[in-house]
Design a protein around this motif. Structure first.
Motif, PDB file in Angstrom:
ATOM      1  N   ASP A  69     -48.722  58.722  10.821  1.00 12.84           N
ATOM      2  CA  ASP A  69     -47.259  58.742  10.651  1.00 12.84           C
ATOM      3  C   ASP A  69     -46.848  59.793   9.618  1.00 12.84           C
ATOM      4  O   ASP A  69     -45.786  60.399   9.719  1.00 12.84           O
ATOM      5  CB  ASP A  69     -46.751  57.360  10.200  1.00 12.84           C
ATOM      6  N   TYR A  70     -47.698  59.992   8.613  1.00 14.99           N
ATOM      7  CA  TYR A  70     -47.417  61.022   7.606  1.00 14.99           C
ATOM      8  C   TYR A  70     -47.637  62.409   8.216  1.00 14.99           C
ATOM      9  O   TYR A  70     -46.821  63.310   8.051  1.00 14.99           O
ATOM     10  CB  TYR A  70     -48.318  60.822   6.374  1.00 14.99           C
ATOM     11  N   VAL A  71     -48.734  62.553   8.960  1.00 18.58           N
ATOM     12  CA  VAL A  71     -49.038  63.847   9.576  1.00 18.58           C
ATOM     13  C   VAL A  71     -47.915  64.256  10.532  1.00 18.58           C
ATOM     14  O   VAL A  71     -47.475  65.395  10.537  1.00 18.58           O
ATOM     15  CB  VAL A  71     -50.394  63.792  10.337  1.00 18.58           C
ATOM     16  N   ALA A  72     -47.397  63.282  11.289  1.00 14.08           N
ATOM     17  CA  ALA A  72     -46.337  63.583  12.258  1.00 14.08           C
ATOM     18  C   ALA A  72     -44.950  63.614  11.598  1.00 14.08           C
ATOM     19  O   ALA A  72     -43.940  63.741  12.285  1.00 14.08           O
ATOM     20  CB  ALA A  72     -46.364  62.543  13.376  1.00 14.08           C
ATOM     21  N   GLN A  73     -44.910  63.464  10.282  1.00 11.68           N
ATOM     22  CA  GLN A  73     -43.670  63.488   9.491  1.00 11.68           C
ATOM     23  C   GLN A  73     -42.691  62.390   9.890  1.00 11.68           C
ATOM     24  O   GLN A  73     -41.485  62.538   9.786  1.00 11.68           O
ATOM     25  CB  GLN A  73     -43.014  64.878   9.547  1.00 11.68           C
ATOM     26  N   ARG A  74     -43.226  61.246  10.342  1.00  8.29           N
ATOM     27  CA  ARG A  74     -42.375  60.085  10.627  1.00  8.29           C
ATOM     28  C   ARG A  74     -42.158  59.261   9.372  1.00  8.29           C
ATOM     29  O   ARG A  74     -41.197  58.511   9.274  1.00  8.29           O
ATOM     30  CB  ARG A  74     -43.042  59.185  11.685  1.00  8.29           C
ATOM     31  N   GLU A  75     -43.100  59.372   8.410  1.00 13.80           N
ATOM     32  CA  GLU A  75     -42.987  58.583   7.171  1.00 13.80           C
ATOM     33  C   GLU A  75     -43.512  59.416   6.004  1.00 13.80           C
ATOM     34  O   GLU A  75     -44.653  59.872   6.034  1.00 13.80           O
ATOM     35  CB  GLU A  75     -43.800  57.282   7.317  1.00 13.80           C
ATOM     36  N   GLU A  76     -42.684  59.596   4.992  1.00 11.70           N
ATOM     37  CA  GLU A  76     -43.098  60.382   3.819  1.00 11.70           C
ATOM     38  C   GLU A  76     -43.587  59.482   2.684  1.00 11.70           C
ATOM     39  O   GLU A  76     -44.318  59.920   1.811  1.00 11.70           O
ATOM     40  CB  GLU A  76     -41.928  61.241   3.317  1.00 11.70           C
ATOM     41  N   ASP A  77     -43.138  58.215   2.703  1.00 16.37           N
ATOM     42  CA  ASP A  77     -43.461  57.307   1.616  1.00 16.37           C
ATOM     43  C   ASP A  77     -44.809  56.639   1.900  1.00 16.37           C
ATOM     44  O   ASP A  77     -44.890  55.719   2.720  1.00 16.37           O
ATOM     45  CB  ASP A  77     -42.336  56.254   1.512  1.00 16.37           C
TER      46      ASP A  77
END
Ligand SMILES: Nc1ncnc2c1ncn2[C@@H]1O[C@H](COP(=O)(O)OP(=O)(O)OP(=O)(O)O)[C@@H](O)[C@H]1O
Ligand SMILES: [Mg+2]
Length: 310
Positions: A69-77
């Motif tokens: 999710d971070y890699v796909a920029q869906r979640e930064e936190d």
């Protein structure tokens, strides 16, 4: 989780080793669980995006969030990516749901990810790395407060462990030094048939010293902060235990690195049984020899110096 941990930053531990299948996930999952059982707050992170399996080693069937999710920029936190495990004090950031061959985040997003992992309100963040020496893998290892290098007493594993350290050495050099002249020297040194006659990484440092003493000082300072922690896994005899000492002395002689022999784990059939049962060995069979050695490694790690608050 322990509220007092919020004021200090966690110890960032990366578990790598170059070769596939030497027990990186086994060591990472068991050390994380052992620390949690001692009452430390821990988040285990699966840094192996191509071969994610830390969740299975920790008995988490299908994590609802993951680093993908971070890699796909869906979640930064990154705190929102933490899922529960069956164990008190132990959270997990998995790396599942990645598309086939999912890439690691780009360099600057990786640096940001490491920065954010350091803000998690726990005592330890333990990153399980994939095999190989990709820049992403080396960067987690170099950024960690403790870089654990897992190897087994087989020539292929020892060879890859040295290869991993050599790659980490050059990566550190590349990231630390700024002079164009020195960078050229590094590139030449990495060519086996280099004309300067640079044979070992330390020869290269001497060569840099002769040309640019300030750059050499900067690099030596960065090198001294790199203190690989060796774990010899799947030991089958007293002789094999000595491998850790041999690698430690080569680290100093060849790389100028002050490695630390953290401990060894014997080859034990219960290890495989615990993996099949999707449980860390230190909870499945806490009294078997391998679990006891893993517990010692965790205690020794915990006894090391905590990072200074930033
Ligand atoms: N001390 C041990 N005794 C017996 N078997 C072991 C031991 N350590 C690990 N193994 C076995 O070796 C296998 C590989 O271990 P593991 O998955 O931890 O390796 P890895 O280095 O993480 O591999 P990869 O490079 O694929 O990520 C495991 O399935 C486990 O059963
Ligand atoms: Mg693994």
């Amino acid at each position: 989780m322990n509220g007092s941990a919020a004021e200090r930053r966690p110890r960032l531990v990366a578990v790598g080793g170059g070769k596939g299948g030497v027990g990186k996930t086994f060591v990472a999952s068991n050390v994380a669980t052992a620390l949690a059982r001692e009452g430390r707050t821990v988040i285990a992170v699966d840094g192996d995006l191509e071969g994610a399996n830390l969740h299975t080693a920790l008995g988490v069937a299908s994590p609802r969030a993951s680093l993908a999710d971070y890699v796909a920029q869906r979640e930064e936190d990154v705190a929102k990516l933490v899922v529960e495990t069956p164990f008190a004090n132990l959270g997990l950031i998995a790396a599942t749901q990645a598309h086939l061959g999912a890439a690691q985040p780009a360099h600057f997003r990786r640096a940001r990810l490491i920065q954010r992992l350091r803000t998690l309100p726990v005592d330890f963040v333990i990153v399980d790395l994939g095999a190989g020496m990709q820049h992403a893998t080396l960067d987690y290892f170099l950024a960690a407060d403790d870089g654990i290098l897992v190897l087994t007493p087989e020539p292929t594993s020892v060879e890859n462990a040295y290869g991993f350290l050599r790659a980490a050495f050059y990566r550190r050099m590349h990231l630390t030094l700024t002079s164009g002249l020195v960078r050229k020297l590094i590139a030449q040194a990495m060519d086996q048939r280099n004309e300067q006659g640079i044979r070992t990484p330390l020869d290269l440092v001497r060569e840099v010293e002769a040309r640019d003493p300030r750059e050499a000082r900067r690099f030596l300072h960065a090198l001294h902060q790199l203190r690989p922690r060796l774990v010899v896994n799947e030991v089958g005899s007293a002789e094999e235990i000595k491998l850790g000492f041999a690698v430690k002395s080569v680290c100093m002689k060849y790389f100028g690195m002050n490695a630390d022999y953290l401990g060894y784990v014997n080859r034990d059939v219960t290890a495989r049984r615990a993996v099949v049962a999707r449980q860390p060995l230190v909870t499945a069979q806490p009294d078997c020899d391998a679990a006891v050695y893993l517990g010692r490694i965790a205690s020794k790690l915990a006894a090391g110096a905590a990072p200074e608050a930033s």
